[in-house]
Design a protein around this motif. Structure first.
Motif, PDB file in Angstrom:
ATOM      1  N   ASP A 143      18.773  38.034  26.246  1.00  0.00           N
ATOM      2  CA  ASP A 143      17.883  36.906  26.007  1.00  0.00           C
ATOM      3  C   ASP A 143      16.634  37.306  25.231  1.00  0.00           C
ATOM      4  O   ASP A 143      16.122  36.520  24.420  1.00  0.00           O
ATOM      5  N   ALA A 144      16.140  38.521  25.447  1.00  0.00           N
ATOM      6  CA  ALA A 144      14.925  38.962  24.757  1.00  0.00           C
ATOM      7  C   ALA A 144      15.104  39.035  23.253  1.00  0.00           C
ATOM      8  O   ALA A 144      14.127  39.045  22.507  1.00  0.00           O
ATOM      9  N   LEU A 145      16.357  39.085  22.780  1.00  0.00           N
ATOM     10  CA  LEU A 145      16.637  39.145  21.344  1.00  0.00           C
ATOM     11  C   LEU A 145      17.281  37.871  20.812  1.00  0.00           C
ATOM     12  O   LEU A 145      17.548  37.782  19.609  1.00  0.00           O
ATOM     13  N   ARG A 146      17.517  36.896  21.665  1.00  0.00           N
ATOM     14  CA  ARG A 146      18.287  35.728  21.243  1.00  0.00           C
ATOM     15  C   ARG A 146      17.612  34.948  20.130  1.00  0.00           C
ATOM     16  O   ARG A 146      18.272  34.441  19.225  1.00  0.00           O
ATOM     17  N   GLY A 147      16.305  34.802  20.189  1.00  0.00           N
ATOM     18  CA  GLY A 147      15.616  34.061  19.140  1.00  0.00           C
ATOM     19  C   GLY A 147      15.793  34.719  17.791  1.00  0.00           C
ATOM     20  O   GLY A 147      16.102  34.069  16.791  1.00  0.00           O
ATOM     21  N   ARG A 148      15.607  36.057  17.748  1.00  0.00           N
ATOM     22  CA  ARG A 148      15.751  36.762  16.475  1.00  0.00           C
ATOM     23  C   ARG A 148      17.178  36.722  15.957  1.00  0.00           C
ATOM     24  O   ARG A 148      17.409  36.506  14.755  1.00  0.00           O
ATOM     25  N   LEU A 149      18.138  36.901  16.849  1.00  0.00           N
ATOM     26  CA  LEU A 149      19.530  36.855  16.405  1.00  0.00           C
ATOM     27  C   LEU A 149      19.931  35.440  16.013  1.00  0.00           C
ATOM     28  O   LEU A 149      20.732  35.249  15.087  1.00  0.00           O
ATOM     29  N   GLN A 150      19.379  34.440  16.700  1.00  0.00           N
ATOM     30  CA  GLN A 150      19.653  33.070  16.296  1.00  0.00           C
ATOM     31  C   GLN A 150      19.019  32.778  14.940  1.00  0.00           C
ATOM     32  O   GLN A 150      19.547  31.986  14.155  1.00  0.00           O
ATOM     33  N   GLY A 151      17.881  33.418  14.660  1.00  0.00           N
ATOM     34  CA  GLY A 151      17.283  33.290  13.335  1.00  0.00           C
ATOM     35  C   GLY A 151      18.192  33.839  12.253  1.00  0.00           C
ATOM     36  O   GLY A 151      18.356  33.235  11.188  1.00  0.00           O
ATOM     37  N   VAL A 152      18.791  35.008  12.513  1.00  0.00           N
ATOM     38  CA  VAL A 152      19.753  35.565  11.561  1.00  0.00           C
ATOM     39  C   VAL A 152      20.952  34.631  11.424  1.00  0.00           C
ATOM     40  O   VAL A 152      21.455  34.394  10.310  1.00  0.00           O
ATOM     41  N   PHE A 153      21.407  34.100  12.539  1.00  0.00           N
ATOM     42  CA  PHE A 153      22.523  33.153  12.518  1.00  0.00           C
ATOM     43  C   PHE A 153      22.188  31.942  11.646  1.00  0.00           C
ATOM     44  O   PHE A 153      23.015  31.470  10.861  1.00  0.00           O
ATOM     45  N   THR A 154      20.958  31.431  11.773  1.00  0.00           N
ATOM     46  CA  THR A 154      20.535  30.296  10.958  1.00  0.00           C
ATOM     47  C   THR A 154      20.542  30.649   9.487  1.00  0.00           C
ATOM     48  O   THR A 154      20.965  29.855   8.641  1.00  0.00           O
ATOM     49  N   VAL A 155      20.065  31.857   9.164  1.00  0.00           N
ATOM     50  CA  VAL A 155      20.061  32.307   7.768  1.00  0.00           C
ATOM     51  C   VAL A 155      21.475  32.315   7.216  1.00  0.00           C
ATOM     52  O   VAL A 155      21.742  31.854   6.094  1.00  0.00           O
ATOM     53  N   VAL A 156      22.409  32.832   8.010  1.00  0.00           N
ATOM     54  CA  VAL A 156      23.795  32.947   7.547  1.00  0.00           C
ATOM     55  C   VAL A 156      24.458  31.574   7.434  1.00  0.00           C
ATOM     56  O   VAL A 156      25.055  31.225   6.416  1.00  0.00           O
ATOM     57  N   VAL A 157      24.333  30.776   8.503  1.00  0.00           N
ATOM     58  CA  VAL A 157      25.041  29.496   8.556  1.00  0.00           C
ATOM     59  C   VAL A 157      24.447  28.481   7.582  1.00  0.00           C
ATOM     60  O   VAL A 157      25.178  27.724   6.940  1.00  0.00           O
ATOM     61  N   ALA A 158      23.120  28.447   7.466  1.00  0.00           N
ATOM     62  CA  ALA A 158      22.495  27.476   6.566  1.00  0.00           C
ATOM     63  C   ALA A 158      22.300  28.039   5.167  1.00  0.00           C
ATOM     64  O   ALA A 158      22.337  27.294   4.183  1.00  0.00           O
ATOM     65  N   GLY A 159      22.065  29.346   5.069  1.00  0.00           N
ATOM     66  CA  GLY A 159      21.868  29.944   3.749  1.00  0.00           C
ATOM     67  C   GLY A 159      23.162  30.147   2.996  1.00  0.00           C
ATOM     68  O   GLY A 159      23.201  30.023   1.768  1.00  0.00           O
ATOM     69  N   GLY A 160      24.246  30.444   3.724  1.00  0.00           N
ATOM     70  CA  GLY A 160      25.535  30.661   3.068  1.00  0.00           C
ATOM     71  C   GLY A 160      25.988  29.474   2.233  1.00  0.00           C
ATOM     72  O   GLY A 160      26.361  29.636   1.060  1.00  0.00           O
ATOM     73  N   PRO A 161      25.973  28.236   2.784  1.00  0.00           N
ATOM     74  CA  PRO A 161      26.357  27.087   1.965  1.00  0.00           C
ATOM     75  C   PRO A 161      25.478  26.886   0.749  1.00  0.00           C
ATOM     76  O   PRO A 161      25.950  26.401  -0.286  1.00  0.00           O
ATOM     77  N   ARG A 162      24.207  27.244   0.844  1.00  0.00           N
ATOM     78  CA  ARG A 162      23.327  27.088  -0.313  1.00  0.00           C
ATOM     79  C   ARG A 162      23.703  28.076  -1.416  1.00  0.00           C
ATOM     80  O   ARG A 162      23.712  27.728  -2.604  1.00  0.00           O
ATOM     81  N   LEU A 163      24.009  29.299  -1.034  1.00  0.00           N
ATOM     82  CA  LEU A 163      24.538  30.231  -2.023  1.00  0.00           C
ATOM     83  C   LEU A 163      25.867  29.739  -2.566  1.00  0.00           C
ATOM     84  O   LEU A 163      26.163  29.884  -3.756  1.00  0.00           O
ATOM     85  N   GLY A 164      26.668  29.158  -1.679  1.00  0.00           N
ATOM     86  CA  GLY A 164      27.939  28.592  -2.118  1.00  0.00           C
ATOM     87  C   GLY A 164      27.751  27.460  -3.107  1.00  0.00           C
ATOM     88  O   GLY A 164      28.511  27.336  -4.079  1.00  0.00           O
ATOM     89  N   ASP A 165      26.721  26.616  -2.892  1.00  0.00           N
ATOM     90  CA  ASP A 165      26.427  25.543  -3.842  1.00  0.00           C
ATOM     91  C   ASP A 165      26.068  26.107  -5.212  1.00  0.00           C
ATOM     92  O   ASP A 165      26.534  25.614  -6.245  1.00  0.00           O
TER      93      ASP A 165
END
Length: 454
Positions: free
Chosen positions: A365-387
């Motif tokens: 849990d102490a790292l969940r926010g940071r790892l969720q931030g990376v997850f957001t970068v991948v999940v939301a940033g990936g489609p933008r690179l794909g666009d």
């Protein structure tokens, strides 16, 4: 002889009754698992998110359609994806670090307020008829920043407000309502965009629906992070999260598969051009089709939480996505493309649930926010690179390479990479789920979900 004949109907009836009961049990096992809805905080969040997703998808369709209408270029549509990439990377990573140090509920609320205000700015530019692609791109960039912050906080909240054994079911419900929004949103966008002043109508609907999410965020319980004694903040804390991922092949492989799927096989930036030049209409159907498949898969997703070899399942789902996307890019019939894109959406729902669950069960849990931030970068940033990739390839190489050709490259890379990373291939979710941190003190509410008090 007569006794045997007279007893046959009874035996047949019992046999048929047994078959019916077994079939009913199997259908219940395959159906969507509603148990997380017994937690009132999660129920409010989910229902509000369902409404907000509709509005968000209305805007997600309206922005590229407006940009294409102003520029008549898929490359400019791709630029809208690029504009959101840097803010997502920066604010996704840093927002995740902040989420590990402050009340996650408060961070989620204020970041959501920022997203809502930028939606109002999109509405204002449509009402003023500014007809400025650069200004729209600036607003998309700002909204990507607030979205990244709120997503990092929200992803770290969910495993704290539901019991650990319900995390996969909660994620499935969450992605399913998201897909419901992705079905209804583009259809609504198609209706609004056909009206006089359609861009303003679309952005206005998004702004109204998003207020429900603000209410649900306000009603969340306080979700303070679990501190482990470290007082490091800023870039150092971001680096700690990245270092944790780099040392965990299951995590970084799940991210890598998603990047491949979104960058190499995401065709949405091409939908306005394809609808205009190949199908002569139907842009709303194209944007909706992937979500229709995801929604259908979510309604029969009871089996997802029972799979233990989630690495294998994730790889298979991403491979299925690539195959369906590639085939959809080869057809000149709108409804064939819609069906194939729906199949891709079903595979995407499965892969999304496994990615999120792997992250939430592997991370302390102490790292969940940071790892969720990376997850957001991948999940939301990936489609933008794909666009950007799709728009640039379509402008220089044509649709045949930009759509089906690139998806086939994705398929080859996914199969090869998943087979080579053995810890990912043998990952067993059952042994990890018990390590998840206990939920905050939010007791299940056993009233009927959707009641007036919920």
């Amino acid at each position: 002889m007569s006794t045997s004949r007279s007893s046959s109907p009874g035996r047949r009836g019992r046999h048929e009754g047994g078959v019916s009961r077994r079939l009913a049990r199997r259908m219940r096992a395959a159906a969507l698992d509603p148990r997380p809805l017994s937690v009132a905080a999660f129920r409010r969040l989910l229902l509000a998110q369902a409404a907000a997703y509709v509005g968000t998808m209305v805007t997600a369709v309206t922005v590229p359609v407006q940009v294409y209408a102003l520029s008549h270029s898929s490359l400019y549509v791709g630029y809208t994806g690029l504009a959101g990439l840097l803010p997502i990377v920066v604010f996704g990573l840093y927002g995740g670090a902040v989420a590990d140090r402050v009340d996650r509920r408060r961070l989620y609320l204020w970041a959501s307020v920022g997203t809502w205000l930028i939606t109002l700015a999109l509405l204002a530019q449509a009402l003023a008829d500014l007809r400025s692609v650069p200004f729209i791109i600036v607003l998309v960039s700002a909204q990507a920043a607030t979205f990244a912050m709120s997503s990092a906080a929200r992803g770290a909240i969910i495993p704290r407000i539901v019991p650990p054994d319900l995390v996969p079911a909660a994620n499935t419900l969450y992605f399913t309502v998201g897909n419901l929004g992705q079905v209804a949103g583009p259809l609504c966008a198609g209706v609004f965009l056909a009206l006089p002043g359609g861009f303003a109508w679309a952005y206005g609907v998004d702004a109204v629906l998003f207020t429900l999410l603000l209410y649900s965020a306000y009603r969340l319980p306080s979700v303070q992070p679990v501190h482990t004694g470290s007082s490091q903040g800023g870039l150092r804390s971001v680096w700690d999260g990245l270092r944790f991922i780099s040392g965990n092949p299951v995590l970084w492989m799940s991210f890598a598969l998603d990047i491949a799927a979104m960058v190499l096989a995401m065709p949405t930036a091409l939908f306005p051009q394809v609808a205009d030049t190949r199908f002569h209409g139907g842009v709303g159907l194209l944007y909706t089709s992937i979500a229709i498949g995801s929604l259908a898969a979510g309604l029969f997703s009871g089996w997802i939480a029972k799979v233990r070899r989630q690495g294998v399942a994730l790889a298979a789902a991403v491979a299925g996505w690539a195959v369906a996307i590639s085939l959809a890019g080869t057809t000149y019939r709108l409804w064939t493309a819609v069906v194939l894109l729906a199949c891709a959406g079903a595979a995407d729902l499965v892969s999304a649930v496994y990615r999120e669950t792997i992250l939430q069960t592997c991370a302390p849990d102490a790292l969940r926010g940071r790892l969720q931030g990376v997850f957001t970068v991948v999940v939301a940033g990936g489609p933008r690179l794909g666009d950007l990739r799709a728009g640039a390839m379509a402008a220089t190489m044509g649709l045949g390479i930009a759509w089906p050709g690139s998806a086939l490259v994705c398929l080859v890379l996914v199969v090869a990479a998943a087979a080579l990373v053995r810890p990912f291939w043998h990952y067993d979710a059952g042994s990890q789920r018990q390590r998840a941190a206990p939920a905050v003190n939010v007791q299940p509410d056993l009233r009927v979900p959707g009641s007036a008090e919920g």
